[in-house]
Write a protein that holds these residues in place. Structure first.
Motif, PDB file in Angstrom:
ATOM      1  N   UNK A  12       0.960  -0.571   2.629  1.00  0.00           N
ATOM      2  CA  UNK A  12      -0.413  -0.873   3.043  1.00  0.00           C
ATOM      3  C   UNK A  12      -1.108  -1.878   2.127  1.00  0.00           C
ATOM      4  N   UNK A  13      -0.556  -2.126   0.944  1.00  0.00           N
ATOM      5  CA  UNK A  13      -1.163  -3.089   0.030  1.00  0.00           C
ATOM      6  C   UNK A  13      -2.068  -2.446  -1.012  1.00  0.00           C
ATOM      7  N   UNK A  14      -2.392  -1.189  -0.861  1.00  0.00           N
ATOM      8  CA  UNK A  14      -3.207  -0.473  -1.827  1.00  0.00           C
ATOM      9  C   UNK A  14      -2.302   0.170  -2.872  1.00  0.00           C
ATOM     10  N   UNK A  15      -2.848   0.506  -4.043  1.00  0.00           N
ATOM     11  CA  UNK A  15      -2.050   1.250  -5.017  1.00  0.00           C
ATOM     12  C   UNK A  15      -1.635   2.593  -4.411  1.00  0.00           C
ATOM     13  N   UNK A  16      -0.462   3.066  -4.772  1.00  0.00           N
ATOM     14  CA  UNK A  16       0.063   4.308  -4.205  1.00  0.00           C
ATOM     15  C   UNK A  16      -0.853   5.481  -4.546  1.00  0.00           C
ATOM     16  N   UNK A  17      -1.180   6.271  -3.526  1.00  0.00           N
ATOM     17  CA  UNK A  17      -2.023   7.454  -3.702  1.00  0.00           C
ATOM     18  C   UNK A  17      -1.166   8.714  -3.755  1.00  0.00           C
ATOM     19  N   UNK A  18       0.134   8.553  -3.750  1.00  0.00           N
ATOM     20  CA  UNK A  18       1.098   9.648  -3.843  1.00  0.00           C
ATOM     21  C   UNK A  18       0.784  10.753  -2.837  1.00  0.00           C
ATOM     22  N   UNK A  19       0.587  11.978  -3.297  1.00  0.00           N
ATOM     23  CA  UNK A  19       0.403  13.133  -2.412  1.00  0.00           C
ATOM     24  C   UNK A  19      -0.819  13.010  -1.490  1.00  0.00           C
ATOM     25  N   UNK A  20      -1.790  12.176  -1.838  1.00  0.00           N
ATOM     26  CA  UNK A  20      -2.983  12.012  -1.002  1.00  0.00           C
ATOM     27  C   UNK A  20      -2.694  11.153   0.237  1.00  0.00           C
ATOM     28  N   UNK A  22      -0.633  10.311   3.618  1.00  0.00           N
ATOM     29  CA  UNK A  22       0.149  11.070   4.602  1.00  0.00           C
ATOM     30  C   UNK A  22       1.551  10.513   4.810  1.00  0.00           C
ATOM     31  N   UNK A  23       1.820   9.297   4.352  1.00  0.00           N
ATOM     32  CA  UNK A  23       3.142   8.698   4.503  1.00  0.00           C
ATOM     33  C   UNK A  23       4.037   8.898   3.278  1.00  0.00           C
ATOM     34  N   UNK A  24       3.480   9.439   2.196  1.00  0.00           N
ATOM     35  CA  UNK A  24       4.234   9.576   0.951  1.00  0.00           C
ATOM     36  C   UNK A  24       5.348  10.614   1.058  1.00  0.00           C
ATOM     37  N   UNK A  25       5.070  11.754   1.663  1.00  0.00           N
ATOM     38  CA  UNK A  25       6.040  12.839   1.768  1.00  0.00           C
ATOM     39  C   UNK A  25       5.961  13.407   3.189  1.00  0.00           C
ATOM     40  N   UNK A  26       6.799  12.888   4.073  1.00  0.00           N
ATOM     41  CA  UNK A  26       6.777  13.256   5.484  1.00  0.00           C
ATOM     42  C   UNK A  26       7.858  14.312   5.744  1.00  0.00           C
ATOM     43  N   UNK A  27       7.472  15.383   6.417  1.00  0.00           N
ATOM     44  CA  UNK A  27       8.393  16.476   6.731  1.00  0.00           C
ATOM     45  C   UNK A  27       9.217  16.103   7.971  1.00  0.00           C
ATOM     46  N   UNK A  28      10.541  16.212   7.853  1.00  0.00           N
ATOM     47  CA  UNK A  28      11.449  15.937   8.955  1.00  0.00           C
ATOM     48  C   UNK A  28      12.248  17.191   9.281  1.00  0.00           C
ATOM     49  N   UNK A  29      12.377  17.489  10.563  1.00  0.00           N
ATOM     50  CA  UNK A  29      13.161  18.635  11.015  1.00  0.00           C
ATOM     51  C   UNK A  29      14.489  18.113  11.556  1.00  0.00           C
ATOM     52  N   UNK A  30      15.587  18.484  10.905  1.00  0.00           N
ATOM     53  CA  UNK A  30      16.913  18.001  11.249  1.00  0.00           C
ATOM     54  C   UNK A  30      17.749  19.170  11.778  1.00  0.00           C
ATOM     55  N   UNK A  31      18.347  18.996  12.946  1.00  0.00           N
ATOM     56  CA  UNK A  31      19.195  20.023  13.537  1.00  0.00           C
ATOM     57  C   UNK A  31      20.448  20.206  12.683  1.00  0.00           C
ATOM     58  N   UNK A  32      20.807  21.469  12.410  1.00  0.00           N
ATOM     59  CA  UNK A  32      21.985  21.773  11.592  1.00  0.00           C
ATOM     60  C   UNK A  32      23.292  21.387  12.272  1.00  0.00           C
ATOM     61  N   UNK A  33      23.332  21.334  13.592  1.00  0.00           N
ATOM     62  CA  UNK A  33      24.576  20.997  14.298  1.00  0.00           C
ATOM     63  C   UNK A  33      24.728  19.494  14.531  1.00  0.00           C
ATOM     64  N   UNK A  34      23.789  18.889  15.243  1.00  0.00           N
ATOM     65  CA  UNK A  34      23.944  17.477  15.630  1.00  0.00           C
ATOM     66  C   UNK A  34      23.400  16.502  14.588  1.00  0.00           C
ATOM     67  N   UNK A  35      22.542  16.975  13.677  1.00  0.00           N
ATOM     68  CA  UNK A  35      22.016  16.118  12.623  1.00  0.00           C
ATOM     69  C   UNK A  35      20.896  15.188  13.058  1.00  0.00           C
ATOM     70  N   UNK A  36      20.403  15.354  14.285  1.00  0.00           N
ATOM     71  CA  UNK A  36      19.317  14.511  14.778  1.00  0.00           C
ATOM     72  C   UNK A  36      17.967  15.089  14.365  1.00  0.00           C
TER      73      UNK A  36
END
Length: 62
Positions: A12-20, A22-36
């Motif tokens: 975004x061009x701004x200094x990193x706000x880390x945990x503040x 919403x793009x710093x640490x995004x939760x992803x749900x990955x299927x254990x079988x297919x990996x998608x």
């Protein structure tokens, strides 16, 4: 484990706000079988699976 966290920085061009940011640490749900990546997973047979992988494991009775 089907939950992973990943940085999805958008440069975004701004200094990193880390945990503040919403793009710093995004939760992803990955299927254990297919990996998608999915929005929703289900716990089935001790694994976290997508609905497609669950349907493949079920016996269909007509």
């Amino acid at each position: 484990m089907a939950i992973k966290y990943e940085s999805q920085c958008v440069s975004c061009g701004f200094p990193c706000r880390y945990e503040a940011c919403r793009y710093y640490k995004v939760k992803l749900l990955i299927c254990d079988d297919c990996g998608e990546e999915f929005d929703t997973l289900y716990r089935f047979d001790g694994k976290e699976l997508c609905i497609d992988c669950i349907e493949k494991r079920l016996e269909r009775i007509e």
